[in-house]
Design a protein around this motif. Structure first.
Motif: not given
Length: 292
Positions: A56, A58, A243, A274, A276-277, A285
């Motif tokens: 998971h 990033y 988040h 995530d 992005n949140n 990535q």
């Protein structure tokens, strides 16, 4: 009288007045061998499993062309990482220092790979968490556990002892990170000095969320992974849904459960972030290590 900030692990750590004195005065304390050899080996084995937590991950850019892998989750769960997060030696000690019922705010893994792992700019954890609507910094704490040996060569933590007393410093985006006002950081460094937190695998540092800290890039041939657990007091429930989780009851478990839990990876209910949140970072990535 010198303030002690370096301790060997003991079962009565949470009630040691010197631990509390070090935390209140210097904003941190180090615990050697917080995880014993068997506990550490079990954690390393779980984290090395490609089908586990690290899938998971990033990337966070440091603004200097390097990336560091990171993975973050909201709830501890029942695997080895969850048992450590809810253990008396981590959660129990943290709750004692915070002075009231605490909950698991999040856990994250920072993975600095050999020769490619990036730096983290000077910041306070509260520089992030203030933006999340957590109003009382004295009710928040982090525990940084070294999964691998952390030294100057592979980008160990650097701290400004006592800097939690400065209060919250303004933060701005630096690369993909949130960084502290460098003018204030330079003042703090001159006034208070800088300490390198060199840890053996299994050692840990507990620190106040307003303690200024950073870490350099990993310029060694060794990886530098760390396991960081954050706690918030129940009565500091964030005013803004975001988040990270709102207050969620946490059951603190005996230290023995770390070795008693299953070796099978169990990601149930962890709620991985995530990126992005997350408005406090800019994630990418992960491109993988560069070839030599």
């Amino acid at each position: 009288m010198a303030i002690k900030t370096d301790f060997e692990f003991s079962e009565d750590l949470a009630t040691d007045p010197e631990v509390l004195r070090g935390y209140n005065d210097q904003g941190y304390f180090i615990v050697r061998s917080l995880l014993n050899k068997a506990e550490l080996t079990k954690l390393q084995k779980a984290l090395d499993n490609d089908e586990g937590i690290t899938k998971h991950a990033y990337a966070i850019n440091d603004g200097h062309g390097r990336n560091t892998r990171m993975v973050l989750w909201s709830h501890p769960g029942n695997d080895i990482t969850g048992m450590i997060a809810r253990s008396q030696k981590v959660a129990g000690v943290s709750e004692k220092l915070l002075g009231g019922e605490a909950y698991h705010y999040h856990t994250k893994m920072i993975m600095k790979e050999p020769r490619t792992g990036g730096s983290f700019v000077w910041h306070q954890d509260y520089g992030y968490w203030y933006k999340n609507g957590c109003f009382f910094p004295d009710m928040m704490i982090s525990s940084f556990i070294a999964v691998d040996k952390c030294d100057r060569e592979n980008g160990c933590l650097q701290i400004i002892p006592g800097s939690q007393k400065l209060g919250r410093v303004d933060h701005v985006m630096v690369g993909g990170q949130t960084g502290a006002d460098l003018e204030r950081v330079e003042f703090a460094k001159k006034k208070l000095g800088v300490a390198f937190v060199e840890l053996n695998a299994g050692d840990a540092i507990f620190f106040h969320c307003n303690l200024l800290h950073c870490s350099s890039a990993n310029n060694s041939d060794r990886r530098r992974w760390s396991f960081i657990l954050a706690y918030n007091r129940k009565d500091n429930n964030p005013m803004i849904p975001h988040h990270h989780p709102q207050y969620t009851p946490m059951t603190i478990v005996p230290n023995s459960t770390i070795l008693e839990c299953s070796d099978v990876p169990d990601l149930t209910g962890k709620d991985f972030l995530d990126p992005n949140n997350d408005k406090t970072v800019k994630a990418e990535q992960y491109p993988g290590p560069k070839s030599n």
